[in-house]
Design an enzyme around this catalytic site. Structure first.
Site, PDB file in Angstrom:
ATOM      1  N   ILE A  21      17.199  22.929  10.277  1.00 35.27           N
ATOM      2  CA  ILE A  21      17.684  23.596   9.073  1.00 35.27           C
ATOM      3  C   ILE A  21      19.185  23.370   8.916  1.00 35.27           C
ATOM      4  CG2 ILE A  21      17.829  25.763   7.797  1.00 35.27           C
ATOM      5  CD1 ILE A  21      15.523  26.838   9.453  1.00 35.27           C
ATOM      6  N   ALA A  30      20.173  29.219  18.131  1.00 30.58           N
ATOM      7  CA  ALA A  30      19.286  30.189  18.782  1.00 30.58           C
ATOM      8  C   ALA A  30      18.213  29.451  19.559  1.00 30.58           C
ATOM      9  CB  ALA A  30      18.626  31.105  17.751  1.00 30.58           C
ATOM     10  N   GLY A  67      20.720  21.040  14.203  1.00 29.57           N
ATOM     11  CA  GLY A  67      19.281  21.298  14.217  1.00 29.57           C
ATOM     12  C   GLY A  67      18.645  20.994  12.879  1.00 29.57           C
ATOM     13  N   TYR A 108      11.240  36.741  21.334  1.00 29.61           N
ATOM     14  CA  TYR A 108      11.949  36.028  20.275  1.00 29.61           C
ATOM     15  C   TYR A 108      12.181  36.947  19.082  1.00 29.61           C
ATOM     16  CZ  TYR A 108      12.760  32.901  16.335  1.00 29.61           C
ATOM     17  OH  TYR A 108      13.278  32.310  15.213  1.00 29.61           O
TER      18      TYR A 108
END
Length: 377
Positions: A12, A84, A10, A188
């Site tokens: 980051i 996530a 992803g 979230y």
């Protein structure tokens, strides 16, 4: 060290992986290559995945699979848990998916660490500013207060500011420190709170050092321009590049703390390499609140593409009004200092976007999904 990064393909995670490789660490990545982030046929077309391909030990798998976790954790010294489901709005109607991936995925990891042999010494968990819900305020009447979530009855009238019972004067926004009240306003946020608390509670009982980073709004070159569910800078950029107008929610004065990717990576590496971080929770941001109207105007100016900007008064249930980070703790304990101002970071981001293919603008689809469920007003 041998370091596992879940979600390491992803935005980051891939940036962190490359910087850690440069520092001599050996990186394993566990990632499902979600089409929402990477597009279809990710192994052939995803720039994020291709940036780490052949540089890491890549495991295509899910944090919801115990077998995938076993395979990935074997031989690791440190785990950085990024994998996530993200997106405040989407979390309010894809609730089971967010709970399964974010909470149950983390539970599987901890269950494995508690019951099987391993050499893990530290776990870094990516928490979020969303766990704070509405930020920290000062009231002339009551001192420091933490307002509850805003309600439709007020926002339908165009009153978007937070309120606190017994306070007649306008509340003064303050930076949110790590001791601030935790009261997330979205599913979230709830899942990120749960992840953080499980890691910080269980790991010390296993002799593992936990570290939590509550990231603010992370942006920069490499972030997904395909995902219409999260990342206001990428969403606005895709709209502008398609010549589409921008619909500013509320009154355009809502603010966020936008932190550049390089600063986030640097902060995270400090947490990995410094024992001073062990057992601690840190905010990661710039400590500066930037309103959404400024974001839109800055992007339009940098791209040189004029599109209509409408302040519509629309709003999404689950969104917060303001939140920006108090960085006192991470500065004093780890010596972290963000290097990029908003203007500097946006310049780097928009230069990168200008070199990318223009992605299809799917933002309207995400809004329609919320409208259908009464979450977009």
């Amino acid at each position: 060290m041998n370091i596992l990064i879940t979600g390491g393909a992803g935005f980051i995670g891939s940036n962190l992986a490359l910087k850690l490789i440069d520092k001599g660490h050996k990186i394993t990545v566990l990632d499902s290559l979600s089409p929402q982030i990477h597009g279809d046929n990710a192994e052939e077309t995803s720039p994020l995945y291709k940036s780490i391909k052949d540089k890491v030990n890549f495991i295509k798998g899910s944090v919801t699979s115990k077998d995938d976790w076993k395979n990935a954790v074997n031989g690791q010294d440190v785990i950085v848990h990024y994998a996530a489901e993200t997106g405040t709005g989407q979390s309010m109607y894809e609730i089971q998916k967010y709970v399964d991936v974010n909470i149950n995925g983390t539970a599987i990891l901890l269950d494995l660490l508690a019951n099987q042999s391993h050499q893990v010494k530290k776990v870094i968990i990516a928490s979020s500013r969303s766990i704070y819900g509405e930020g920290k305020y000062k009231s002339a009447e009551k001192g420091i207060v933490y307002p509850k979530h805003r309600v439709s009855e007020m926002m339908d009238k165009g009153d978007f500011e937070v309120k606190y019972p017994g306070c007649e004067t306008k509340l003064e926004l303050m930076a949110t420190d790590e001791e601030s009240k935790i009261h997330p306003s979205s599913v979230y946020g709830i899942t990120k709170q749960n992840q953080e608390q499980m890691i910080m509670t269980v790991c010390p009982t296993l002799g593992i050092a936990p570290v939590a980073f509550r990231y603010q709004n992370v942006y920069g070159p490499g972030q997904s321009l395909k995902n219409p569910y999260t990342g206001i800078l990428s969403i606005f950029s895709t709209q502008i590049k398609n010549g589409n107008g921008i619909n500013i929610f509320e009154d355009g004065k809502e603010t966020r703390d936008f932190v550049y990717i390089d600063d986030v990576v640097d902060a995270t590496i400090l947490g990995i390499e410094s024992d001073k971080a062990n057992g601690e929770v840190f905010n990661v941001g710039t400590g500066v609140a930037t309103d959404v109207m400024k974001v839109a105007k800055t992007l339009i100016k940098n791209y040189g593409v004029e599109v209509p900007v409408t302040i519509s008064g629309n709003y999404r249930l689950g969104d917060i009004r303001h939140n920006y980070a108090d960085l006192t703790k991470i500065k004093s304990l780890l010596g972290f200092q963000p290097k990029y101002t908003f203007e500097q970071g946006i310049n780097e981001f928009t230069k990168w976007v200008n070199d990318q293919e223009i992605e299809t603008d799917n933002y309207a689809k995400s809004i329609d999904e919320m409208k259908a469920r009464g979450l977009y007003k």
